[in-house]
Design a protein around this motif. Structure first.
Motif, mmCIF file in Angstrom:
data_model
loop_
_atom_site.group_PDB
_atom_site.id
_atom_site.type_symbol
_atom_site.label_atom_id
_atom_site.label_comp_id
_atom_site.label_asym_id
_atom_site.label_seq_id
_atom_site.Cartn_x
_atom_site.Cartn_y
_atom_site.Cartn_z
ATOM 1 N N GLY A 132 0.819 -1.199 0.000
ATOM 2 C CA GLY A 132 0.000 0.000 0.000
ATOM 3 C C GLY A 132 0.853 1.249 0.000
ATOM 4 O O GLY A 132 1.914 1.293 -0.611
ATOM 5 N N ILE A 133 0.362 2.277 0.712
ATOM 6 C CA ILE A 133 1.027 3.569 0.818
ATOM 7 C C ILE A 133 1.271 3.859 2.288
ATOM 8 O O ILE A 133 0.366 3.715 3.104
ATOM 9 C CB ILE A 133 0.153 4.691 0.227
ATOM 10 N N PRO B 14 10.711 4.245 7.750
ATOM 11 C CA PRO B 14 11.153 4.412 6.364
ATOM 12 C C PRO B 14 12.032 3.265 5.868
ATOM 13 O O PRO B 14 11.906 2.842 4.719
ATOM 14 C CB PRO B 14 11.931 5.736 6.393
ATOM 15 N N VAL B 15 12.882 2.747 6.738
ATOM 16 C CA VAL B 15 13.753 1.632 6.347
ATOM 17 C C VAL B 15 12.912 0.397 6.034
ATOM 18 O O VAL B 15 13.122 -0.265 5.007
ATOM 19 C CB VAL B 15 14.773 1.332 7.470
ATOM 20 N N LEU B 16 11.950 0.085 6.911
ATOM 21 C CA LEU B 16 11.074 -1.069 6.672
ATOM 22 C C LEU B 16 10.290 -0.905 5.375
ATOM 23 O O LEU B 16 10.162 -1.851 4.595
ATOM 24 C CB LEU B 16 10.089 -1.232 7.827
ATOM 25 N N MET B 17 9.763 0.300 5.151
ATOM 26 C CA MET B 17 8.955 0.524 3.950
ATOM 27 C C MET B 17 9.794 0.450 2.680
ATOM 28 O O MET B 17 9.334 -0.073 1.670
ATOM 29 C CB MET B 17 8.226 1.862 4.053
ATOM 30 N N GLU B 18 11.020 0.951 2.737
ATOM 31 C CA GLU B 18 11.890 0.844 1.567
ATOM 32 C C GLU B 18 12.258 -0.602 1.282
ATOM 33 O O GLU B 18 12.324 -1.008 0.119
ATOM 34 C CB GLU B 18 13.142 1.696 1.767
ATOM 35 N N LYS C 1 10.418 -3.177 1.833
ATOM 36 C CA LYS C 1 9.224 -3.844 1.294
ATOM 37 C C LYS C 1 8.744 -3.229 -0.018
ATOM 38 O O LYS C 1 7.796 -3.715 -0.616
ATOM 39 C CB LYS C 1 8.080 -3.778 2.313
ATOM 40 N N GLY C 2 9.386 -2.132 -0.454
ATOM 41 C CA GLY C 2 8.993 -1.502 -1.713
ATOM 42 C C GLY C 2 7.706 -0.699 -1.611
ATOM 43 O O GLY C 2 6.983 -0.560 -2.593
ATOM 44 N N ILE C 3 7.412 -0.155 -0.443
ATOM 45 C CA ILE C 3 6.191 0.609 -0.227
ATOM 46 C C ILE C 3 6.523 2.099 -0.275
ATOM 47 O O ILE C 3 7.390 2.559 0.469
ATOM 48 C CB ILE C 3 5.554 0.238 1.129
ATOM 49 N N PRO C 4 5.850 2.862 -1.146
ATOM 50 C CA PRO C 4 6.104 4.307 -1.172
ATOM 51 C C PRO C 4 5.572 4.956 0.100
ATOM 52 O O PRO C 4 4.520 4.574 0.604
ATOM 53 C CB PRO C 4 5.339 4.787 -2.402
ATOM 54 N N PHE D 56 2.926 10.392 -4.932
ATOM 55 C CA PHE D 56 3.980 9.985 -4.000
ATOM 56 C C PHE D 56 5.251 9.649 -4.758
ATOM 57 O O PHE D 56 6.338 10.063 -4.379
ATOM 58 C CB PHE D 56 3.538 8.762 -3.188
ATOM 59 N N VAL D 57 5.111 8.909 -5.825
ATOM 60 C CA VAL D 57 6.279 8.494 -6.596
ATOM 61 C C VAL D 57 6.963 9.720 -7.216
ATOM 62 O O VAL D 57 8.180 9.845 -7.163
ATOM 63 C CB VAL D 57 5.878 7.471 -7.680
#
Length: 175
Positions: free
Chosen positions: A96-97, A114-118, A120-123, A168-169
């Motif tokens: 998701g986002i 932010p580290v976890l989201m990066e 997992k490829g989540i913006p 976001f992207v």
């Protein structure tokens, strides 16, 4: 005073002003004198209260769109709110986002997201105010972060979700 102490004092003043405005906005009574006392806090004042790691930060227009999407996702149960729930969702592999509040102190509370989201490829992006993020998520308490899960076909704001995802992207890249 050192520059760090001055910055912390300035951020504390801005956060206090934001808290007062959010409390006034969430007051549901129709008491006229209290509404007259409400302090209007604009986007620029909220940006002054964000911490140093709040990058990429949503623009004023994008912040409004994100809050609208959070409100709709909250009603449709398409989101996770709070650090504990967001981390649990990320570990389970939900996509998701990510939306993180920028005025969280101490920073350590959300610095790992932010580290976890990066990974997992989540913006993800930061919004200036935790109080407004909490209000958009239909809670009485400020919310430090939310994970807007990828909606299925029956979600009525899927087009808004796609628009915010594209924004976001773009903003994360600096376009």
């Amino acid at each position: 005073k050192t520059p760090e102490e001055k910055a912390a004092k300035k951020a504390a003043k801005a956060a206090k002003k934001i808290k007062e405005a959010a409390a006034a906005a969430m007051d549901t009574s129709e008491n006229e004198p209290k509404a007259a006392k409400a302090v209007e806090v604009d986007y620029e004042d909220r940006v002054k209260a964000v911490n140093c790691i709040s990058s990429p930060l949503c623009s004023k227009r994008t912040t409004k769109k994100v809050h609208k999407l959070v409100r709709k996702s909250s009603g449709a149960k398409w989101m996770r709110r709070g650090v504990k729930e967001v981390v649990k969702g990320l570990r389970k592999g939900e996509k998701g986002i990510g939306v993180i509040a920028g005025d969280i102190y101490p920073i350590d509370v959300v610095s790992h997201l932010p580290v976890l989201m990066e990974e997992k490829g989540i913006p993800y992006m930061y919004v200036p105010s935790k109080a407004e993020l909490g209000a958009a998520a239909n809670t009485k308490r400020p919310t430090s972060c939310v994970l807007l899960r990828t909606p299925k076909d029956g979600f009525d704001a899927k087009d808004l979700y796609e628009e915010v995802m594209g924004t976001f992207v773009k903003e994360a890249r600096g376009d």
